[in-house]
Design a protein around this motif. Structure first.
Motif, PDB file in Angstrom:
ATOM      1  N   GLY A 140      -7.794 -21.149 -30.383  1.00 11.12           N
ATOM      2  CA  GLY A 140      -8.668 -20.033 -30.697  1.00 11.12           C
ATOM      3  C   GLY A 140      -8.750 -19.046 -29.548  1.00 11.12           C
ATOM      4  N   ILE A 141      -9.557 -18.054 -29.727  1.00  5.75           N
ATOM      5  CA  ILE A 141      -9.733 -17.005 -28.739  1.00  5.75           C
ATOM      6  C   ILE A 141     -10.081 -17.611 -27.375  1.00  5.75           C
ATOM      7  N   GLU A 142      -9.322 -17.234 -26.337  1.00 11.13           N
ATOM      8  CA  GLU A 142      -9.547 -17.663 -24.952  1.00 11.13           C
ATOM      9  C   GLU A 142      -9.486 -19.177 -24.763  1.00 11.13           C
ATOM     10  N   ALA A 143      -8.847 -19.892 -25.693  1.00 10.92           N
ATOM     11  CA  ALA A 143      -8.780 -21.352 -25.593  1.00 10.92           C
ATOM     12  C   ALA A 143      -8.016 -21.806 -24.363  1.00 10.92           C
ATOM     13  N   ASP A 144      -7.027 -21.023 -23.935  1.00 11.34           N
ATOM     14  CA  ASP A 144      -6.251 -21.402 -22.754  1.00 11.34           C
ATOM     15  C   ASP A 144      -7.087 -21.372 -21.484  1.00 11.34           C
ATOM     16  N   GLU A 145      -8.166 -20.606 -21.467  1.00 12.79           N
ATOM     17  CA  GLU A 145      -9.073 -20.578 -20.327  1.00 12.79           C
ATOM     18  C   GLU A 145     -10.201 -21.604 -20.483  1.00 12.79           C
ATOM     19  N   VAL A 146     -10.767 -21.689 -21.679  1.00 16.99           N
ATOM     20  CA  VAL A 146     -11.895 -22.595 -21.905  1.00 16.99           C
ATOM     21  C   VAL A 146     -11.486 -24.046 -21.678  1.00 16.99           C
ATOM     22  N   VAL A 147     -10.276 -24.402 -22.052  1.00 18.22           N
ATOM     23  CA  VAL A 147      -9.836 -25.787 -21.933  1.00 18.22           C
ATOM     24  C   VAL A 147      -9.798 -26.242 -20.469  1.00 18.22           C
ATOM     25  N   GLN A 148      -9.697 -25.286 -19.540  1.00 15.59           N
ATOM     26  CA  GLN A 148      -9.677 -25.651 -18.121  1.00 15.59           C
ATOM     27  C   GLN A 148     -10.990 -26.310 -17.699  1.00 15.59           C
ATOM     28  N   THR A 149     -12.094 -25.928 -18.341  1.00 20.44           N
ATOM     29  CA  THR A 149     -13.389 -26.536 -18.047  1.00 20.44           C
ATOM     30  C   THR A 149     -13.361 -28.018 -18.410  1.00 20.44           C
ATOM     31  N   LEU A 150     -12.780 -28.334 -19.561  1.00 16.04           N
ATOM     32  CA  LEU A 150     -12.669 -29.717 -19.984  1.00 16.04           C
ATOM     33  C   LEU A 150     -11.722 -30.493 -19.078  1.00 16.04           C
ATOM     34  N   LEU A 151     -10.660 -29.837 -18.632  1.00  9.21           N
ATOM     35  CA  LEU A 151      -9.706 -30.484 -17.731  1.00  9.21           C
ATOM     36  C   LEU A 151     -10.387 -30.899 -16.426  1.00  9.21           C
ATOM     37  N   LEU A 152     -11.209 -29.996 -15.893  1.00  9.36           N
ATOM     38  CA  LEU A 152     -11.928 -30.311 -14.655  1.00  9.36           C
ATOM     39  C   LEU A 152     -12.903 -31.458 -14.868  1.00  9.36           C
TER      40      LEU A 152
END
Length: 464
Positions: A412-424
């Motif tokens: 979805g929109i901006e998913a490539d950035e938001v997923v970084q929060t989950l990665l951290l």
């Protein structure tokens, strides 16, 4: 007589230059050898140029949808592919120039242009010079695979590199392969104005992902006019009378014939190890040509390591860069870092993008351990509704006992950035209960994460 040095780095992708710089800064006399372009695939014909063109394609797409936002533009939207290419070339040239200037001014680092081949376990020959060092690092990247269809040699087959040299828009582009590279180019050139057809041997797009991800990605591209054929078998290729491409194939049991102006191969990549003289050094490879390495990137020969795409342990810029970090810390700081320590993470840069970390649902189910899953549509996100971009969904997988994240798929929109929060959060080993108490900023895409974590359900309750 061989020229002696402390370290030899073969290839200048996203691991080689930075490792060479770290070694040189530590006082080791280092030689970096590059046969073609500094920066490797990412800088020259991968991430940077493709995402530059993706940005141009998105600009065209946004302008076409301007009326939905109350904005009036005059006349139909046109795309000047020559200008798109020129912009891409400028961005690439700037990146290469910056890298070149940096490397050529580093103490203890010698840059050699040429093709290196092993003549012994830790000896390479480049041009007329033989170099020897106690430590050798291989970072030679990979290249595109082509289908082995009958007649394929009779037509021009484009790949990720040659595709971006076009200055005239294809009338009808056939993309062979419905994975990451194929889907990015399919959407890009459809938005530029070409007719686009995607052929895939598997039964769905990006088959390594969970089925609902595949379905949603296919639906997104189909709504933009991209056509798909799955289960492709028995394809044959011939040059058509107008110089284009004629394909005869079977797709899901149905015989089809397709005429196209251009054919793009996006079925995978092979390592650039075939002409390195690895056999003279005794360096082992697998059946596909990838250099065999252990968890600390050591090859079968003492004092030789392989980094980046050529080792088969990660096909991304960020994994190649992390290979250099592992090597530098282990060699210079006495660390014991391992490739298996990193959490799998990658993105598919369609619009909207897919951000993926950790395990898929199929992998979690294979563990046969209690797990939780949460899924919410992007239509629940205020930012998505405000921008009129509500396609996709968020999905997280959680260990039911430890409450730790196992994986996530955000499309979805901006998913490539938001997923970084989950990665951290995964890297920090944080329990999902912390998400439920967090207060994210409104209106953002990330604000849906606490809601998502609050409605987790046992995985066995979710149909396969």
């Amino acid at each position: 007589m061989a020229t002696r040095c402390d370290a030899i780095v073969i290839g200048s992708g996203q691991a080689g230059p930075f490792l060479a710089a770290r070694l040189a800064a530590a006082g080791r006399h280092t030689v970096l050898i590059e046969r073609e372009h500094l920066g490797g695939t990412c800088v020259n014909d991968g991430c940077i140029p493709t995402k530059t063109m993706v940005a141009s394609a998105r600009a065209a797409h946004v302008v076409r949808r301007a009326a939905e936002h109350g904005v009036t533009v005059g006349g139909p939207v046109g795309v000047d592919l020559r200008a798109v290419k020129a912009r891409k070339d400028r961005v690439v040239a700037q990146s290469v120039d910056n890298l070149t200037q940096w490397l050529t001014n580093l103490p203890n680092l010698r840059l050699i242009r040429g093709h290196a081949r092993f003549v012994g376990p830790r000896e390479v020959k480049v041009g007329g010079e033989t170099l020897a060092a106690p430590q050798v690092f291989i970072n030679v990247g990979g290249r595109a695979l082509h289908p082995d269809w009958p007649g394929i040699g009779e037509v021009r087959v484009l790949d990720n590199t040659s595709m971006m040299t076009l200055e005239t828009l294809p009338e009808h582009l056939v993309v062979v392969g419905a994975s990451y590279i194929g889907l990015e180019f399919a959407q890009m050139f459809r938005r530029f104005g070409a007719q686009v057809t995607v052929l895939e041997a598997a039964e769905r797009a990006v088959a390594r992902e969970d089925p609902e991800v595949s379905r949603e990605l296919q639906s997104i591209l189909e709504r933009e006019g991209v056509a798909f054929h799955f289960g492709v078998r028995g394809a044959k290729v011939a040059r058509s009378a107008d110089g284009g491409v004629h394909l005869a194939l079977n797709a899901a049991g149905v015989a089809r014939e397709i005429d196209a102006s251009h054919l793009l191969a996006a079925i995978g990549r092979r390592p650039n190890t075939h002409d390195l003289g690895l056999e003279r050094a005794g360096i082992a490879t697998d059946a596909r040509g990838f250099i065999t390495v252990d968890d600390q990137l050591r090859t079968s020969v003492e004092g030789v390591w392989a980094l980046g795409d050529c080792n088969g342990r990660g096909a991304f810029t960020h994994t190649a860069y992390n290979d250099h970090e592992i090597m530098a810390d282990n060699l210079l700081a006495g660390a014991q870092r391992r490739v298996s320590d990193r959490i799998p993470a990658y993105a598919l840069f369609t619009d909207p993008p897919l951000g993926r970390i950790g395990m898929s649902e199929a992998e979690v189910r294979a563990m046969q351990k209690p797990a939780l899953v949460g899924v919410l549509p992007m239509s629940r996100v205020g930012r998505a509704r405000e921008r009129g971009e509500t396609q996709g969904f968020m999905k997280v997988l959680v260990d039911a006992r430890s409450e730790r994240l196992l994986g996530a798929a955000l499309l979805g929109i901006e998913a490539d950035e938001v997923v970084q929060t989950l990665l951290l959060a995964m890297q920090a080993d944080l329990p999902v209960s912390l998400w439920r108490r967090s207060v994210p900023i409104h209106p953002t895409v990330s604000e849906l994460l606490p809601t998502l974590m609050a409605q987790l359900k046992p995985l066995e309750e979710i149909p396969r």
